[in-house]
Design an enzyme around this catalytic site. Structure first.
Site, PDB file in Angstrom:
ATOM      1  CE  LYS A   1      27.828  43.163  15.081  1.00  0.00           C
ATOM      2  NZ  LYS A   1      29.287  42.938  15.117  1.00  0.00           N
TER       3      LYS A   1
HETATM    4  C1  LIG Z   1      30.258  43.546  14.458  1.00  0.00           C
HETATM    5  C2  LIG Z   1      31.631  43.306  14.924  1.00  0.00           C
HETATM    6  C3  LIG Z   1      32.646  44.244  14.720  1.00  0.00           C
HETATM    7  C4  LIG Z   1      32.404  45.533  13.960  1.00  0.00           C
HETATM    8  O1  LIG Z   1      31.561  46.414  14.636  1.00  0.00           O
HETATM    9  P1  LIG Z   1      30.869  47.624  13.859  1.00  0.00           P
HETATM   10  O2  LIG Z   1      29.929  48.212  14.832  1.00  0.00           O
HETATM   11  O3  LIG Z   1      30.167  47.005  12.684  1.00  0.00           O
HETATM   12  O4  LIG Z   1      31.944  48.539  13.428  1.00  0.00           O
HETATM   13  C5  LIG Z   1      33.894  43.976  15.234  1.00  0.00           C
HETATM   14  N1  LIG Z   1      34.153  42.812  15.882  1.00  0.00           N
HETATM   15  C6  LIG Z   1      33.205  41.890  16.078  1.00  0.00           C
HETATM   16  C7  LIG Z   1      33.560  40.632  16.770  1.00  0.00           C
HETATM   17  C8  LIG Z   1      31.910  42.101  15.625  1.00  0.00           C
HETATM   18  O5  LIG Z   1      30.973  41.168  15.843  1.00  0.00           O
END
Ligand SMILES: *Cc1c(COP(=O)(O)O)cnc(C)c1O
Length: 496
Positions: A111
């Site tokens: 993120k």
């Molecule tokens: C948010 C997240 C995901 C999923 O990503 P999306 O964009 O919501 O599909 C997968 N792994 C981790 C560690 C995340 O923080």
């Protein structure tokens, strides 16, 4: 211009789309066309730094930002004070597969790749659009978005941030990261419910025009840092190009040869960025969508039927514990060539019955680009253990779901195209599960910080700075609320 997936709002500039987060008709902003890149342009990326690649990609989408504005935003987001890898998003070779590590930012999850840049883009947008209101960022989080958004937005002028997380739905490290958050403009609230409840609550607040009018009278405007915001999507497109350039640079493929990306998926934001990259002309064969036991996307990508009427599972990959993947709406927009009436109908079906069916023609178009699989917790633990044993590489549970899907994809299709596993979190962030995978007894009776230490010894990697520092942080946020109370909580925070 950016237009709504549901066709009921006027087109806006990228700065406006980033500022408002969601279109006024409840749809998501999409670019009215996807820029295409030439072969020479792709080749040019190989010798560039991550920051230069980001600039090259983003200026194609954020066309109302000046080059100088963009360069400043990128410089503030991706630097060695924030990221502990000089490459920002390093590409690693692990046995026959490649791993794109997206977790070298301040909160140890992917993120950060978007949420370090979004506050810069938003602050710039406020100036560009002559916005005088105080912006209130509302976030629903399954764990990683919340902390990354808090870190990105803390003490940013003219912005307040309010994060809701499911009280029982995040890992202990994720919880500690959020409830210890510093900053004068941050609020963190646990809700009694799961992630979908939090996300629905936030969406309802966005769509409540009376509530928004009350806020506006007091000088506040809502915006979103969830992956429905275009300012989250655009920065994610960059690392698909960057990974490809590094594959060429490392001599793993020749320029122009195809690759697959395997993406651990929840809200469909990460993998959708890969779809944009593919549409732009990046040589991507398949995008493999990897889910955990909440496998609503696996079923959808196999059958064309999206059906959220199923049991919600709490898994060891909590950032993917999602039954309504918001960003799928953007894929539907592109697959239907912008048939907004059709999308509005499907989204209405989803809201009313929890289900919609796109039919075989659109399904075939989706399957041309996507393949899908899922892995339950026992398989995921097994993968962590096996990969560590075979190659000494430590995967977190989300990335291990993707690793499993990559293996299954290769075994079932015989496709020999090099696959890049998109790794979304540091294993330290999910210490309990990772240690349990390596040795069932070792996690017992250990504190969070003792576990981090053990993981460091096992992996030979340093404990990420942001996680090590949690041990001595003060708890600052203790509020818990019912899911129905979210609007009231927001009013209390803003003192209105
Ligand atoms: C948010 C997240 C995901 C999923 O990503 P999306 O964009 O919501 O599909 C997968 N792994 C981790 C560690 C995340 O923080």
């Amino acid at each position: 211009m950016y237009i709504s997936t549901r066709g009921g709002a006027d087109g806006v500039s990228s700065a406006m789309a980033i500022k408002t987060g969601i279109a006024s008709d409840g749809g998501l902003f999409v670019p009215d066309f996807t820029p295409k890149v030439a072969k020479e342009w792709l080749e040019g990326l190989v010798s560039m730094s991550y920051q230069e690649r980001a600039f090259a990609v983003l200026r194609l989408f954020l066309t109302d930002y000046t080059d100088e504005e963009l360069a400043d935003c990128i410089k503030a987001a991706y630097n060695n004070k924030k990221f502990d890898a000089a490459e920002i998003a390093p590409l690693i070779k692990s046995k026959e597969n490649y791993v794109l590590e997206l977790w070298h930012g301040p909160t140890s999850a992917f993120k950060d790749m978007a949420l370090q840049l979004l506050p810069q883009l938003l602050s710039t947008a406020l100036v560009k659009t002559d916005e005088k209101a105080e912006i209130v960022i509302l976030v629903a989080t399954s764990g990683d978005t919340g902390k990354a958004a808090l870190e990105g937005f803390k003490d940013v002028e003219q912005i307040q941030i309010v994060v809701f997380y499911p009280e029982q739905g995040v890992s202990e490290i994720q919880r500690l990261q959020m409830i210890s958050q510093e900053g004068g403009n941050v609020s963190v609230i646990a809700i009694k419910g799961n992630f979908d409840d939090a996300q629905t609550g936030v969406k309802n607040i966005f769509n409540d025009s009376v509530f928004n009018d009350v806020l506006a009278q007091k000088g506040f405007q809502l915006s979103s840092a969830n992956s429905i915001n275009w300012g989250r999507l655009a920065p994610q497109i960059v690392y698909y190009f960057s990974a490809y350039a590094d594959m060429v640079k490392g001599g793993h493929i020749s320029q122009g040869a195809p690759v697959n990306f395997v993406v651990p998926t929840g809200n469909f934001g990460n993998i959708l960025a890969g779809f944009y990259a593919r549409t732009m002309g990046l040589p991507v064969n398949k995008l493999v969508c990897a889910s955990n036991a909440n496998n609503v996307l696996t079923d959808f990508l196999r059958t064309g039927i999206y059906d959220r009427n199923r049991t919600f599972h709490k898994t060891i990959s909590p950032s993917m514990d999602i039954l309504i993947s918001s960003n799928l709406e953007r894929l539907l927009y592109h697959i239907t060539d912008g048939n907004t009436a059709q999308i509005a109908k499907w989204m209405n079906d989803l809201a009313m019955t929890g289900r919609y069916d796109i039919g075989s023609i659109y399904l075939a178009k989706i399957q041309e680009a996507f393949w899908a699989d899922w892995a339950g917790d026992p398989t995921t633990l097994d993968t962590i253990q096996k990969v560590h044993k075979d190659s000494k590489y430590l995967l977190d549970p989300h990335s291990a779901v993707a690793y499993t899907a990559a293996k299954n994809y290769q075994a079932q299709t015989g496709d020999k195209t090099p696959s890049i596993i998109v790794s979304t979190a540091s294993p330290f962030k999910f210490n309990t599960s990772v240690l349990a995978a390596l040795d069932e007894t070792v996690a017992q009776d250990k504190t969070e910080f003792a576990m981090l230490q053990t993981l460091s010894e096992v992996s030979g990697w340093m404990v990420p700075q942001g996680l090590a520092a949690l041990e001595n942080k003060k708890i600052r946020h203790k509020l818990v609320c019912e899911k129905g109370q979210m609007p009231e909580v927001v009013k209390d925070i803003l003192k209105i």
